[in-house]
Design a protein around this motif. Structure first.
Motif, PDB file in Angstrom:
ATOM      1  N   VAL A  32      28.243 -18.839 -16.238  1.00 55.10           N
ATOM      2  CA  VAL A  32      27.454 -19.643 -15.251  1.00 55.10           C
ATOM      3  C   VAL A  32      26.215 -19.555 -15.696  1.00 55.10           C
ATOM      4  O   VAL A  32      25.579 -18.773 -15.765  1.00 55.10           O
ATOM      5  N   HIS A  35      21.301 -20.464 -11.086  1.00 55.93           N
ATOM      6  CA  HIS A  35      20.046 -21.382 -10.716  1.00 55.93           C
ATOM      7  C   HIS A  35      19.351 -20.467  -9.746  1.00 55.93           C
ATOM      8  O   HIS A  35      18.241 -20.452  -9.436  1.00 55.93           O
ATOM      9  N   ALA A  73      24.325 -18.247  -7.403  1.00 56.20           N
ATOM     10  CA  ALA A  73      24.716 -19.434  -7.267  1.00 56.20           C
ATOM     11  C   ALA A  73      24.119 -20.141  -8.571  1.00 56.20           C
ATOM     12  O   ALA A  73      23.200 -20.060  -9.173  1.00 56.20           O
ATOM     13  N   GLY A  74      25.134 -21.078  -9.106  1.00 54.79           N
ATOM     14  CA  GLY A  74      24.715 -21.721 -10.178  1.00 54.79           C
ATOM     15  C   GLY A  74      25.695 -22.785 -10.675  1.00 54.79           C
ATOM     16  O   GLY A  74      26.644 -23.152  -9.874  1.00 54.79           O
ATOM     17  N   ARG A  75      25.773 -23.248 -12.079  1.00 50.26           N
ATOM     18  CA  ARG A  75      26.482 -24.353 -12.448  1.00 50.26           C
ATOM     19  C   ARG A  75      27.361 -23.785 -13.706  1.00 50.26           C
ATOM     20  O   ARG A  75      26.966 -23.152 -14.481  1.00 50.26           O
ATOM     21  N   ASP A  90      30.943 -27.484 -12.637  1.00 47.35           N
ATOM     22  CA  ASP A  90      31.118 -27.232 -11.228  1.00 47.35           C
ATOM     23  C   ASP A  90      30.005 -26.467 -10.800  1.00 47.35           C
ATOM     24  O   ASP A  90      29.516 -25.499 -11.400  1.00 47.35           O
ATOM     25  N   GLU A  91      29.639 -26.591  -9.530  1.00 47.56           N
ATOM     26  CA  GLU A  91      28.724 -25.932  -8.708  1.00 47.56           C
ATOM     27  C   GLU A  91      29.287 -24.784  -7.932  1.00 47.56           C
ATOM     28  O   GLU A  91      30.216 -24.997  -7.339  1.00 47.56           O
ATOM     29  N   LYS A 118      30.332 -23.999  -4.278  1.00 47.33           N
ATOM     30  CA  LYS A 118      29.406 -23.825  -3.791  1.00 47.33           C
ATOM     31  C   LYS A 118      29.329 -24.832  -2.471  1.00 47.33           C
ATOM     32  O   LYS A 118      29.761 -25.827  -2.677  1.00 47.33           O
ATOM     33  N   SER A 120      28.529 -27.559  -0.038  1.00 49.75           N
ATOM     34  CA  SER A 120      28.035 -28.867  -0.402  1.00 49.75           C
ATOM     35  C   SER A 120      26.818 -29.190  -0.026  1.00 49.75           C
ATOM     36  O   SER A 120      25.940 -29.939  -0.306  1.00 49.75           O
ATOM     37  N   SER A 123      21.496 -25.714  -0.904  1.00 54.29           N
ATOM     38  CA  SER A 123      21.019 -25.792  -2.171  1.00 54.29           C
ATOM     39  C   SER A 123      21.479 -24.604  -2.786  1.00 54.29           C
ATOM     40  O   SER A 123      22.114 -23.561  -2.318  1.00 54.29           O
ATOM     41  N   PHE A 124      21.022 -24.481  -4.167  1.00 53.08           N
ATOM     42  CA  PHE A 124      21.535 -23.256  -4.894  1.00 53.08           C
ATOM     43  C   PHE A 124      20.834 -21.872  -4.211  1.00 53.08           C
ATOM     44  O   PHE A 124      21.443 -20.775  -4.364  1.00 53.08           O
TER      45      PHE A 124
END
Length: 322
Positions: A32, A35, A73-75, A90-91, A118, A120, A123-124
């Motif tokens: 990941v 963020h 939290a991230g991608r 994917d977030e 995450k 929807s 925010s991150f």
């Protein structure tokens, strides 16, 4: 990649920003790109090695984990060949406290079970504030506190990280919620749904006649006898934060009090749980829970973030942005 690294227990000054090797995901892991991350009490334990008993889990003489940080939290950037739940792009948000910590870095590789999609509508930064504090509030209220609709619940420390989530989660169960906080936080506690707010600088809830079905101690220093006095005959007190003396009493005296009468006194330690991350995601997307963020710091400012967080007066969560 850049990461916060330390090799000995101590104050925030032992933390350094260093270039370290970017991790590669194993068969069941996801990589990941981070963020955002956030601060929790567990981060202070990892940093200071206090209380001493925690060192049996985190390293007796020096830290077992070189990079602190639990919430993330991230991608997703890459996945191991055995990963089934996620794909690149994917977030996600998650809790690394059960899988090696390490979120105070630009990348992290961890088992897919540490993550959930995450929410929807967040925010991150908002999503990174949820996992440990949100799940602590959920598990302590639901599993230890046996919360139900119509119950009278008091949350001591209602404006902190766990407390702000606890107020909202308790309301989602249909409870009548009273939040205890300082003067400057009364408005915040009311804004997130508390039916009543008690300013502890003006009145002591333990001396008032009101009784509660469930008291969640997310902060404070009252003796266990005072909490017991505020409980209804079948009431429950759950300690999740506060002074060391309060924790010791909950652990040592709580079982005896619980066996000797109908009131239950106990302490609680959160466990990383993917199913509960999904539950928090649902509550958030349904608009029943929204994170409260106090301050934001960059990765380079993590030592300063620790200094602020350790004062114990944050309004909601302290977030680290990458």
């Amino acid at each position: 990649m850049k990461a916060i690294v330390y090799g000995r227990y101590g104050p925030p000054d032992v933390l350094e920003v260093k270039e370290v090797e970017k991790p590669e995901p194993k068969e069941n892991e996801v990589l990941v790109k981070v963020h955002a991350a956030s601060m929790n009490y567990g981060n202070l334990v990892l940093l200071t090695g206090k209380p001493f008993l925690a060192r049996f889990a985190f390293g007796l003489l020096k830290p077992k984990y070189a990079i602190p940080g639990g919430d993330i939290a991230g991608r997703v950037e890459a996945v191991g060949k055995g990963v089934k739940q996620f794909k690149p792009g994917d977030e996600v948000f998650g809790d690394l406290s059960g899988s090696g910590w390490g979120s105070f870095a630009e990348y992290v590789a961890a088992p897919e079970q540490a993550f959930a999609p995450k929410p929807s509508n967040l925010s991150f930064e908002e999503a990174a504030s949820v996992p440990m504090a949100g799940v602590t509030a959920l598990q302590s209220l639901r599993d230890k506190g046996e919360i139900k609709s119509g119950k009278k619940v008091l949350i001591n420390g209602a404006s902190g990280g766990v407390g702000t989530f606890a107020v909202q989660i308790a309301k989602s169960y249909g409870a009548e919620v009273t939040g205890v906080c300082s003067t400057r936080n009364v408005e915040i506690v009311q804004s997130i749904g508390a039916d009543n707010a008690i300013d502890y600088t003006k009145e002591d809830f333990t001396t008032k006649p009101e009784r509660y079905d469930l008291i969640l101690g997310a902060n404070g220093h009252h003796p266990i006898s005072a909490y017991k006095r505020c409980l209804n005959p079948d009431g429950i007190f759950v300690h999740v934060g506060g002074s060391g003396a309060q924790l010791a009493q909950a652990m040592l005296l709580g079982p005896w009090i619980s066996m000797a009468g109908s009131r239950k006194i106990g302490s609680f330690l959160q466990r990383a749980n993917q199913k509960d991350l999904y539950y928090m995601k649902e509550l958030i997307e349904e608009g029943k829970v929204k994170p409260v963020i106090d301050r934001r710091y960059t990765l380079e400012e993590v030592p300063e973030a620790f200094r602020y967080f350790s004062q114990g007066h944050s309004q909601g969560k302290v977030v680290i942005t990458m």
